[in-house]
Design an enzyme around this catalytic site. Structure first.
Site, PDB file in Angstrom:
ATOM      1  N   TYR A 158      37.242 -20.422  13.064  1.00  0.00           N
ATOM      2  CA  TYR A 158      37.446 -20.850  11.674  1.00  0.00           C
ATOM      3  C   TYR A 158      36.401 -20.221  10.753  1.00  0.00           C
ATOM      4  O   TYR A 158      36.726 -19.614   9.731  1.00  0.00           O
ATOM      5  CB  TYR A 158      37.374 -22.377  11.606  1.00  0.00           C
ATOM      6  N   ASP A 175      28.014 -28.524  16.012  1.00  0.00           N
ATOM      7  CA  ASP A 175      28.331 -29.439  14.903  1.00  0.00           C
ATOM      8  C   ASP A 175      27.206 -29.346  13.859  1.00  0.00           C
ATOM      9  O   ASP A 175      26.056 -29.621  14.172  1.00  0.00           O
ATOM     10  CB  ASP A 175      28.410 -30.867  15.456  1.00  0.00           C
ATOM     11  N   GLN A 193      24.066 -37.140  11.711  1.00  0.00           N
ATOM     12  CA  GLN A 193      24.485 -35.920  11.005  1.00  0.00           C
ATOM     13  C   GLN A 193      25.156 -36.320   9.693  1.00  0.00           C
ATOM     14  O   GLN A 193      25.741 -37.401   9.598  1.00  0.00           O
ATOM     15  CB  GLN A 193      25.422 -35.068  11.878  1.00  0.00           C
ATOM     16  N   GLU A 195      34.384 -17.618  11.097  1.00  0.00           N
ATOM     17  CA  GLU A 195      34.440 -16.161  10.942  1.00  0.00           C
ATOM     18  C   GLU A 195      35.719 -15.718  10.248  1.00  0.00           C
ATOM     19  O   GLU A 195      35.725 -14.720   9.522  1.00  0.00           O
ATOM     20  CB  GLU A 195      34.267 -15.458  12.283  1.00  0.00           C
ATOM     21  N   SER A 211      39.855 -39.518   8.562  1.00  0.00           N
ATOM     22  CA  SER A 211      41.150 -39.984   9.071  1.00  0.00           C
ATOM     23  C   SER A 211      40.961 -40.749  10.386  1.00  0.00           C
ATOM     24  O   SER A 211      41.553 -41.813  10.592  1.00  0.00           O
ATOM     25  CB  SER A 211      42.129 -38.822   9.225  1.00  0.00           C
TER      26      SER A 211
HETATM   27  N1  UDP Z   1      32.952 -37.026  13.726  1.00  0.00           N
HETATM   28  C1  UDP Z   1      32.685 -38.279  14.269  1.00  0.00           C
HETATM   29  N2  UDP Z   1      33.753 -38.993  14.769  1.00  0.00           N
HETATM   30  C2  UDP Z   1      35.028 -38.546  14.734  1.00  0.00           C
HETATM   31  C3  UDP Z   1      35.286 -37.281  14.170  1.00  0.00           C
HETATM   32  C4  UDP Z   1      34.221 -36.533  13.677  1.00  0.00           C
HETATM   33  O1  UDP Z   1      31.533 -38.739  14.305  1.00  0.00           O
HETATM   34  O2  UDP Z   1      35.923 -39.278  15.198  1.00  0.00           O
HETATM   35  C5  UDP Z   1      31.831 -36.270  13.145  1.00  0.00           C
HETATM   36  C6  UDP Z   1      31.748 -34.807  13.558  1.00  0.00           C
HETATM   37  O3  UDP Z   1      31.026 -34.660  14.764  1.00  0.00           O
HETATM   38  C7  UDP Z   1      31.033 -34.202  12.357  1.00  0.00           C
HETATM   39  C8  UDP Z   1      31.494 -35.059  11.177  1.00  0.00           C
HETATM   40  O4  UDP Z   1      31.994 -36.261  11.752  1.00  0.00           O
HETATM   41  O5  UDP Z   1      29.634 -34.345  12.485  1.00  0.00           O
HETATM   42  C9  UDP Z   1      32.588 -34.410  10.348  1.00  0.00           C
HETATM   43  O6  UDP Z   1      33.597 -33.989  11.210  1.00  0.00           O
HETATM   44  P1  UDP Z   1      34.996 -33.440  10.696  1.00  0.00           P
HETATM   45  O7  UDP Z   1      35.770 -33.028  11.908  1.00  0.00           O
HETATM   46  O8  UDP Z   1      35.648 -34.408   9.774  1.00  0.00           O
HETATM   47  O9  UDP Z   1      34.671 -32.162   9.795  1.00  0.00           O
HETATM   48  P2  UDP Z   1      33.572 -31.000   9.860  1.00  0.00           P
HETATM   49  O10 UDP Z   1      32.760 -31.233   8.649  1.00  0.00           O
HETATM   50  O11 UDP Z   1      32.750 -31.104  11.098  1.00  0.00           O
HETATM   51  O12 UDP Z   1      34.383 -29.758   9.826  1.00  0.00           O
END
Ligand code: UDP
Length: 311
Positions: free
Chosen positions: A145, A271, A209, A147, A189
């Site tokens: 994604y 992440d 994070q 790159e 979501s």
């Molecule tokens: N994350 C989480 N639980 C979930 C899904 C994602 O804690 O059920 C965390 C994920 O590890 C990241 C953040 O939420 O640190 C945002 O993840 P997302 O997939 O929404 O988007 P990203 O910003 O990482 O592309």
């Protein structure tokens, strides 16, 4: 004006389609439904200003009739989605971007690229201004994604400089709202669906994070203004208010009134630890800033997710 929007059946581009139609423009939407959903466009069936083409824009295409703008939004965008479709994601960012740029060039139309905060990778500069070059693992689990979008930005600037195509680039930060696929795997979501089902909220890692979440109406307004501006350099559009994933989980529990517990799962590889847009440029050049706070945006999203989850 008549614009072509690739990825029109996706969460964000379907709202953008509505924004152009509300302004009195005509829209030709294109999607191959890899991650987009027909439901997101169902309300436009009887709208004569909207036409639709089912097509994978990674293979060449043309659109008959006038084209004044080409907005390239087609791509998987959720980490589990782009990891399930790594080659499709790389192709829509590379071949797809080129095909969309060619359509713009043939029609002397404005081209608009949906790029992403992921071009900053796991940022070593915080918050992230557009001048930051990023910190990306070119072979890691998010590379297909990151790159692809970095390549798409480079291709867009190459068409601008070589062919004089009138181009815009938006870097989109985490956006949420109605029409997200409930199972798309993104954090907002996931948490809303889990809370509504009374299941544990899955926090990855220790939940420290951060992300900065923008409600879809704010994101679409920023994108619309950027499209109509004269700024060709990349522009961050996102909400600069930053939350940890644990804080997000607490807000989701408060908004849903759910008694769900929080469970911790393993943190996925690469992440990003922090993410927050510097939106000085958007404020100064577009006169734009987000209006919807996270709590309010979650409340606005709730009826949609309730319908999706509980029927
Ligand atoms: N994350 C989480 N639980 C979930 C899904 C994602 O804690 O059920 C965390 C994920 O590890 C990241 C953040 O939420 O640190 C945002 O993840 P997302 O997939 O929404 O988007 P990203 O910003 O990482 O592309």
């Amino acid at each position: 004006m008549r614009v072509v929007i690739t990825g029109a059946a996706g969460f964000l581009a379907s709202h953008l389609t509505d924004r152009f139609l509300a302004a009195g423009d005509q829209v030709c939407g294109i999607d191959n439904f890899l991650t987009g959903r027909p439901d997101n466009l169902a309300h436009l069936k009887a709208n004569s200003a909207f036409t639709f083409m089912e097509h994978d824009v990674s293979t060449p295409f043309d659109v008959s009739g006038p084209v004044d703008g080409v907005l390239h939004f087609a791509s998987a965008a959720s980490p589990p989605d782009y990891q399930q479709y790594p080659i499709e994601t790389l192709l829509v960012g590379s071949e797809g971007t080129r095909n969309a740029l060619e359509l713009a060039r043939r029609n002397s139309a404005r081209f608009f690229l949906a790029s992403t905060s992921e071009v900053y990778g796991d940022p070593q500069v915080h918050p992230q201004p557009e001048t930051y070059w990023g910190y990306v693992n070119s072979i890691g689990p998010r590379s297909m994604y990151d790159e692809a979008k970095r390549f798409a930005e480079a291709m867009t600037m190459a068409y601008h400089r070589t062919h004089g195509v009138d181009t815009r680039i938006v870097r989109i930060f985490n956006t949420y709202g109605p029409r997200m696929r409930p199972g798309d795997g993104r954090v907002v979501s996931n948490f809303l669906v889990q809370a509504l089902r009374g299941e544990p909220l899955t926090v990855y890692g220790d939940g420290s994070q951060t992300r900065s979440f923008c409600y879809v109406s704010d994101e679409v307004e920023g994108i619309y203004r950027l499209f109509n501006s004269s700024r060709t350099l990349p522009t961050n559009i996102g909400n600069p208010i930053e939350f940890t994933m644990l804080e997000l989980a607490e807000q989701v529990l408060a908004v849903t009134g759910s008694a769900s517990k929080i469970v911790h799962h393993e943190l996925p590889g690469d992440d990003p630890k922090v993410r927050q847009p510097d939106i000085t440029v958007a404020r100064e050049v577009l006169g734009w800033e987000p209006k919807v706070a996270l709590r309010q945006g979650l409340e606005l999203s709730l009826p949609y997710f309730r319908r999706e989850v509980l029927g």
